[in-house]
Design a protein around this motif. Structure first.
Motif, short mmCIF file in Angstrom:
data_model
loop_
_atom_site.label_atom_id
_atom_site.label_comp_id
_atom_site.label_asym_id
_atom_site.label_seq_id
_atom_site.Cartn_x
_atom_site.Cartn_y
_atom_site.Cartn_z
N VAL A 71 1.34 37.09 -19.70
CA VAL A 71 1.08 35.69 -19.34
C VAL A 71 0.82 35.58 -17.84
CG1 VAL A 71 2.03 33.34 -19.36
CG2 VAL A 71 2.48 34.88 -21.28
N ARG A 88 10.54 36.03 -17.80
CA ARG A 88 11.02 36.59 -19.06
C ARG A 88 12.39 37.26 -18.87
NH1 ARG A 88 7.41 36.77 -23.10
NH2 ARG A 88 8.82 38.17 -24.15
N ILE A 112 -3.23 32.36 -20.20
CA ILE A 112 -2.82 31.44 -19.14
C ILE A 112 -1.52 30.74 -19.56
CG2 ILE A 112 -4.31 29.56 -20.03
CD1 ILE A 112 -4.81 28.73 -17.11
N VAL A 113 -0.61 30.55 -18.61
CA VAL A 113 0.65 29.87 -18.93
C VAL A 113 0.36 28.40 -19.24
CG1 VAL A 113 1.17 29.25 -16.50
CG2 VAL A 113 3.05 29.56 -18.15
N PHE A 114 1.03 27.86 -20.25
CA PHE A 114 0.87 26.43 -20.54
C PHE A 114 2.24 25.78 -20.70
CE2 PHE A 114 0.47 28.52 -24.71
CZ PHE A 114 1.49 27.88 -25.39
N ASN A 167 0.58 41.98 -24.18
CA ASN A 167 0.28 40.56 -24.01
C ASN A 167 0.94 40.13 -22.71
OD1 ASN A 167 -1.13 39.25 -26.22
ND2 ASN A 167 0.17 37.52 -25.64
N GLY A 204 8.50 31.91 -32.39
CA GLY A 204 9.77 32.63 -32.23
C GLY A 204 9.53 34.11 -32.02
N GLU A 205 10.58 34.91 -32.23
CA GLU A 205 10.44 36.36 -32.12
C GLU A 205 10.20 36.92 -33.53
OE1 GLU A 205 9.97 38.82 -30.08
OE2 GLU A 205 10.20 40.19 -31.75
N GLY A 210 3.57 32.98 -33.71
CA GLY A 210 4.14 31.64 -33.76
C GLY A 210 5.13 31.36 -32.67
N TYR A 266 9.71 30.40 -19.17
CA TYR A 266 8.47 29.63 -19.37
C TYR A 266 8.23 29.24 -20.82
CZ TYR A 266 6.25 34.27 -20.30
OH TYR A 266 5.92 35.51 -20.78
N CYS A 267 9.16 29.59 -21.70
CA CYS A 267 9.00 29.34 -23.13
C CYS A 267 9.84 28.13 -23.53
CB CYS A 267 9.47 30.57 -23.88
SG CYS A 267 9.42 30.41 -25.66
N ILE A 324 3.18 40.08 -32.11
CA ILE A 324 3.54 40.25 -30.69
C ILE A 324 5.06 40.15 -30.60
CG2 ILE A 324 3.23 39.41 -28.33
CD1 ILE A 324 0.76 37.88 -29.28
N THR A 325 5.66 41.13 -29.94
CA THR A 325 7.13 41.14 -29.86
C THR A 325 7.60 41.15 -28.41
OG1 THR A 325 9.13 42.35 -30.45
CG2 THR A 325 7.19 43.69 -30.02
N ASN A 326 8.81 40.64 -28.21
CA ASN A 326 9.40 40.78 -26.88
C ASN A 326 9.95 42.20 -26.70
OD1 ASN A 326 12.10 40.87 -27.96
ND2 ASN A 326 12.24 38.64 -27.90
N SER A 385 5.02 42.02 -25.31
CA SER A 385 4.89 41.11 -24.17
C SER A 385 5.49 41.75 -22.93
CB SER A 385 5.64 39.80 -24.44
OG SER A 385 4.95 39.05 -25.39
C1 LIG Z 1 5.72 32.57 -28.21
S1 LIG Z 1 5.71 34.29 -27.98
C2 LIG Z 1 6.30 34.90 -29.49
C3 LIG Z 1 6.41 36.38 -29.54
C4 LIG Z 1 7.58 37.04 -28.86
N1 LIG Z 1 8.77 36.32 -28.90
C5 LIG Z 1 7.21 37.41 -27.43
O1 LIG Z 1 7.73 36.85 -26.50
O2 LIG Z 1 6.38 38.31 -27.32
C6 LIG Z 1 3.99 34.75 -28.05
C7 LIG Z 1 3.40 34.98 -26.69
O3 LIG Z 1 3.38 33.74 -25.99
C8 LIG Z 1 3.73 33.98 -24.66
N2 LIG Z 1 4.28 32.75 -24.06
C9 LIG Z 1 5.54 32.28 -24.05
N3 LIG Z 1 5.64 31.13 -23.35
C10 LIG Z 1 4.39 30.87 -22.91
C11 LIG Z 1 3.82 29.82 -22.13
N4 LIG Z 1 4.56 28.81 -21.67
N5 LIG Z 1 2.50 29.87 -21.86
C12 LIG Z 1 1.72 30.89 -22.34
N6 LIG Z 1 2.19 31.89 -23.08
C13 LIG Z 1 3.51 31.89 -23.36
C14 LIG Z 1 4.75 35.11 -24.73
O4 LIG Z 1 4.84 35.80 -23.51
C15 LIG Z 1 4.17 35.96 -25.83
O5 LIG Z 1 3.31 36.95 -25.30
#
Ligand SMILES: C[S@@+](CC[C@H](N)C(=O)[O-])C[C@H]1O[C@@H](n2cnc3c(N)ncnc32)[C@H](O)[C@@H]1O
Ligand code: SF4
Length: 300
Positions: free
Chosen positions: A160, A134, A188-190, A158, A68-69, A66, A19-20, A96-98, A122
């Protein structure tokens, strides 16, 4: 007055979550242009520190997140933490980290500076649900356990909310409760990087109500009616108290990144200057996301 900022510390990641934007390889080629060095971070924080002093701000919250990770830029995070620790204690950080690249030494660092920086993970629910959108649940969970071993409690999560979360809401919420995750910040997912995951705002708010009834502690419950972001169920802060800082410039929020029409400063501009320009983009209806309003009216 500004009291929040998000610094996009980098634009690279070790994962490609569906979803990213990394899942679709959008905006991932020019990652070097978005990389913040330790010196960049120091410049930004010293601008924040000047702003705090000039405006007598009680607390300034900065997300090192931001696109990235963040933990791939651990050196820059350390720099930010040490700056904040040696400054006037008014800068509070979170990231926030993966959770997949974290090592014990890094967890120790976060523990040592736990009053300065909050480390959030996350996690989108049980393994089968998490891995639909994820990657690498097992590594993330293992490091959450390492965190708990040192901190004595689970980290803030965190999470989603997608179509699948809504469909499986009972299982998702029970998972968090049964595993002792007391603080879960939903968003919310965007975007449309993957089909079939989007939900309506109404579905999202109903889900938040359900979580509240079940007793979860959420960012949206604590901060109700605060200027923050509609994606967390709060008011939109665009033009008010929040900014999004990238190496290529400052924007009213993360969703405006790369839209040069909405550039409100350079990453090292004094906050006083950014604040003046930012007022041009004041959201007239903060209960709605400003980006989505402009998008609906073809004004982006
Ligand atoms: C962009 S990530 C960056 C931090 C890190 N890489 C992570 O995944 O936690 C920040 C947060 O945005 C969430 N995220 C990623 N894609 C998203 C989406 N399409 N809609 C909403 N949140 C999203 C991630 O799950 C994470 O909790
Ligand atoms: S870990 Fe974070 S930044 Fe990386 S692909 Fe997944 S959501 Fe995107």
């Amino acid at each position: 007055m500004k009291n929040r900022a998000c610094i996009s510390i980098n634009a690279r990641c070790n994962l490609t979550c569906n979803y990213c934007h990394f899942g679709k390889k959008v905006n991932t080629l020019n990652w070097r242009e978005f990389e913040m060095s330790k010196e960049d971070i120091k410049l930004i924080l010293s601008n924040v520190s000047t702003y705090i002093k000039d405006n007598n701000v009680k607390e300034f919250k900065i997300g090192l997140v931001g696109s990235g990770e963040p933990l791939l830029s651990f050196g820059a995070i350390q720099e930010a933490v040490l700056f904040a620790a040696n400054d006037n204690q008014k800068i509070k950080l979170y990231t926030i980290t993966n959770g997949t690249t974290l090592n014990k030494k890094q967890i120790k660092f976060f523990h040592k500076f736990k009053d300065i920086i909050d480390l959030n993970f996350s996690l989108d629910g049980p393994k089968d649900i998490h891995e639909v959108v994820r990657k690498n649940y097992n590594k993330t969970f293992k490091n959450i356990i390492e965190y708990e071993r040192l901190f004595g409690h689970k980290p803030t999560i965190n999470s989603v909310v997608t179509r699948l979360t809504i469909k499986e809401q009972e299982r998702v919420v029970n998972y968090f409760l049964e595993n002792g995750f007391k603080n879960v910040n939903f968003s919310i997912v965007f975007g449309d990087y993957i089909e079939g995951v989007s939900i309506t705002n109404e579905e999202y708010y109903n889900f938040l109500k359900y979580c509240k009834e079940k007793g979860l502690n959420m960012r949206q419950m604590v901060n109700t009616k605060k200027y923050d972001c509609t994606k967390y169920g709060n008011l939109c802060a665009v033009g008010r108290n929040n900014i999004y800082i990238t190496k290529k410039g400052v924007f009213p929020c993360g969703r405006f990144q790369n839209l040069n029409k909405y550039l409100i400063g350079q990453f090292d501009s004094p906050l006083k200057e950014i604040e003046l320009i930012m007022k041009k983009f004041l959201n007239p209806n903060p209960s709605k996301c400003y980006y989505e309003m402009l998008q609906e009216n073809n004004k982006l």
